[in-house]
Design a protein around this motif. Structure first.
Motif, PDB file in Angstrom:
ATOM      1  N   GLU A   7      11.610 -20.509  -6.338  1.00 22.07           N
ATOM      2  CA  GLU A   7      11.086 -20.820  -5.009  1.00 22.07           C
ATOM      3  C   GLU A   7      10.361 -19.643  -4.352  1.00 22.07           C
ATOM      4  N   LEU A   8      10.490 -18.458  -4.930  1.00 22.72           N
ATOM      5  CA  LEU A   8       9.831 -17.272  -4.387  1.00 22.72           C
ATOM      6  C   LEU A   8       8.551 -16.929  -5.149  1.00 22.72           C
ATOM      7  N   ALA A   9       8.431 -17.390  -6.379  1.00 20.40           N
ATOM      8  CA  ALA A   9       7.277 -17.038  -7.213  1.00 20.40           C
ATOM      9  C   ALA A   9       5.956 -17.474  -6.576  1.00 20.40           C
ATOM     10  N   GLY A  10       5.892 -18.683  -6.054  1.00 16.16           N
ATOM     11  CA  GLY A  10       4.667 -19.183  -5.429  1.00 16.16           C
ATOM     12  C   GLY A  10       4.250 -18.370  -4.216  1.00 16.16           C
ATOM     13  N   PRO A  11       5.157 -18.130  -3.273  1.00 16.21           N
ATOM     14  CA  PRO A  11       4.793 -17.310  -2.114  1.00 16.21           C
ATOM     15  C   PRO A  11       4.360 -15.884  -2.480  1.00 16.21           C
ATOM     16  N   VAL A  12       4.973 -15.305  -3.503  1.00 19.79           N
ATOM     17  CA  VAL A  12       4.586 -13.957  -3.934  1.00 19.79           C
ATOM     18  C   VAL A  12       3.145 -13.974  -4.448  1.00 19.79           C
ATOM     19  N   GLU A  13       2.825 -14.950  -5.280  1.00 22.35           N
ATOM     20  CA  GLU A  13       1.466 -15.043  -5.826  1.00 22.35           C
ATOM     21  C   GLU A  13       0.449 -15.345  -4.722  1.00 22.35           C
ATOM     22  N   LYS A  14       0.810 -16.197  -3.798  1.00 25.12           N
ATOM     23  CA  LYS A  14      -0.068 -16.521  -2.671  1.00 25.12           C
ATOM     24  C   LYS A  14      -0.365 -15.261  -1.856  1.00 25.12           C
ATOM     25  N   LEU A  15       0.653 -14.441  -1.603  1.00 24.65           N
ATOM     26  CA  LEU A  15       0.462 -13.211  -0.845  1.00 24.65           C
ATOM     27  C   LEU A  15      -0.421 -12.236  -1.623  1.00 24.65           C
ATOM     28  N   ARG A  16      -0.180 -12.087  -2.914  1.00 23.46           N
ATOM     29  CA  ARG A  16      -0.998 -11.185  -3.736  1.00 23.46           C
ATOM     30  C   ARG A  16      -2.466 -11.575  -3.625  1.00 23.46           C
ATOM     31  N   LYS A  17      -2.745 -12.855  -3.817  1.00 25.17           N
ATOM     32  CA  LYS A  17      -4.130 -13.323  -3.751  1.00 25.17           C
ATOM     33  C   LYS A  17      -4.741 -13.062  -2.376  1.00 25.17           C
ATOM     34  N   ARG A  18      -3.979 -13.297  -1.331  1.00 27.57           N
ATOM     35  CA  ARG A  18      -4.490 -13.119   0.032  1.00 27.57           C
ATOM     36  C   ARG A  18      -4.782 -11.643   0.311  1.00 27.57           C
ATOM     37  N   LEU A  19      -3.911 -10.747  -0.138  1.00 31.20           N
ATOM     38  CA  LEU A  19      -4.124  -9.322   0.102  1.00 31.20           C
ATOM     39  C   LEU A  19      -5.339  -8.801  -0.675  1.00 31.20           C
ATOM     40  N   VAL A  20      -5.527  -9.271  -1.892  1.00 32.03           N
ATOM     41  CA  VAL A  20      -6.708  -8.881  -2.669  1.00 32.03           C
ATOM     42  C   VAL A  20      -7.973  -9.416  -1.982  1.00 32.03           C
ATOM     43  N   GLU A  21      -7.900 -10.635  -1.482  1.00 29.92           N
ATOM     44  CA  GLU A  21      -9.034 -11.242  -0.766  1.00 29.92           C
ATOM     45  C   GLU A  21      -9.374 -10.440   0.500  1.00 29.92           C
ATOM     46  N   ILE A  22      -8.374 -10.059   1.251  1.00 28.00           N
ATOM     47  CA  ILE A  22      -8.589  -9.267   2.465  1.00 28.00           C
ATOM     48  C   ILE A  22      -9.212  -7.919   2.106  1.00 28.00           C
ATOM     49  N   ASN A  23      -8.727  -7.294   1.056  1.00 29.20           N
ATOM     50  CA  ASN A  23      -9.264  -6.010   0.596  1.00 29.20           C
ATOM     51  C   ASN A  23     -10.749  -6.154   0.235  1.00 29.20           C
ATOM     52  N   SER A  24     -11.092  -7.218  -0.452  1.00 27.87           N
ATOM     53  CA  SER A  24     -12.480  -7.458  -0.836  1.00 27.87           C
ATOM     54  C   SER A  24     -13.363  -7.688   0.393  1.00 27.87           C
ATOM     55  N   SER A  25     -12.851  -8.449   1.342  1.00 30.74           N
ATOM     56  CA  SER A  25     -13.601  -8.685   2.586  1.00 30.74           C
ATOM     57  C   SER A  25     -13.811  -7.388   3.360  1.00 30.74           C
ATOM     58  N   GLU A  26     -12.806  -6.543   3.344  1.00 29.11           N
ATOM     59  CA  GLU A  26     -12.935  -5.247   4.030  1.00 29.11           C
ATOM     60  C   GLU A  26     -14.022  -4.406   3.369  1.00 29.11           C
ATOM     61  N   GLN A  27     -14.043  -4.400   2.049  1.00 26.38           N
ATOM     62  CA  GLN A  27     -15.088  -3.659   1.336  1.00 26.38           C
ATOM     63  C   GLN A  27     -16.468  -4.184   1.714  1.00 26.38           C
ATOM     64  N   ASP A  28     -16.636  -5.498   1.710  1.00 20.35           N
ATOM     65  CA  ASP A  28     -17.926  -6.088   2.080  1.00 20.35           C
ATOM     66  C   ASP A  28     -18.309  -5.719   3.508  1.00 20.35           C
ATOM     67  N   CYS A  29     -17.350  -5.808   4.403  1.00 21.01           N
ATOM     68  CA  CYS A  29     -17.602  -5.488   5.807  1.00 21.01           C
ATOM     69  C   CYS A  29     -18.059  -4.032   5.965  1.00 21.01           C
ATOM     70  N   MET A  30     -17.372  -3.127   5.303  1.00 21.44           N
ATOM     71  CA  MET A  30     -17.707  -1.706   5.455  1.00 21.44           C
ATOM     72  C   MET A  30     -19.018  -1.348   4.769  1.00 21.44           C
ATOM     73  N   THR A  31     -19.272  -1.894   3.589  1.00 20.17           N
ATOM     74  CA  THR A  31     -20.549  -1.574   2.939  1.00 20.17           C
ATOM     75  C   THR A  31     -21.711  -2.179   3.718  1.00 20.17           C
ATOM     76  N   ASN A  32     -21.507  -3.349   4.313  1.00 16.05           N
ATOM     77  CA  ASN A  32     -22.545  -3.926   5.171  1.00 16.05           C
ATOM     78  C   ASN A  32     -22.746  -3.088   6.430  1.00 16.05           C
ATOM     79  N   ALA A  33     -21.674  -2.478   6.915  1.00 18.99           N
ATOM     80  CA  ALA A  33     -21.775  -1.620   8.105  1.00 18.99           C
ATOM     81  C   ALA A  33     -22.701  -0.442   7.847  1.00 18.99           C
TER      82      ALA A  33
END
Length: 145
Positions: A7-33
């Protein structure tokens, strides 16, 4: 095979994906800046990118911690409850350290922008974000094994 309760495996994977996505968005935001017209404006936008990413990640981590609390409350065994609590604590510590490091690196990149120039700063941001994505993935990989 995962050492996490099912019951914890799904939430862990969901969080991993979300954090990687946020990191990628931050990179795009800063390079666009860096494409803005002035160094001062680029530095201000980079700071806002970091703040937005930190807020989004905090929301994702808080939702995960809440889900861990719910899983522990529903757990039919002390083992599941203990593993869930330990996982929540580990994720919280990992993310606090990751955020501290990211903040320091972004501040340094923004401060060094005048000396490094746009191309080198862009490369430094991409490298930093790539390393952070790798760190996130490595952490979550070891978490589930």
């Amino acid at each position: 095979m995962s050492s996490l309760p099912p019951e914890l495996a799904g939430p862990v994977e969901k969080l991993r994906k979300r954090l990687v996505e946020i990191n990628s968005s931050e990179q795009d935001c800063m390079t666009n800046a860096l494409l803005t017209k002035s160094l001062t404006e680029a530095q201000a936008v980079m700071a806002r990118c970091r703040q937005a990413s930190a807020a989004a990640a905090a929301t994702a981590v808080d939702a995960f911690l809440h889900e861990c609390s719910e899983i522990s409350a529903r757990a039919n065994s002390m083992d599941t409850s203990a593993i869930t609590a330990a996982t929540a604590k580990s994720v919280s510590i990992f993310w606090t350290n990751s955020e501290s490091s990211a903040s320091a690196l972004v501040s340094e990149a923004a401060a060094m922008l005048p000396a490094l120039g746009l191309d080198n700063t862009t490369q430094a941001i991409k490298s930093t974000c790539s390393e952070r994505a790798s760190s996130i993935n490595r952490y979550f990989e070891q978490l589930v094994t």
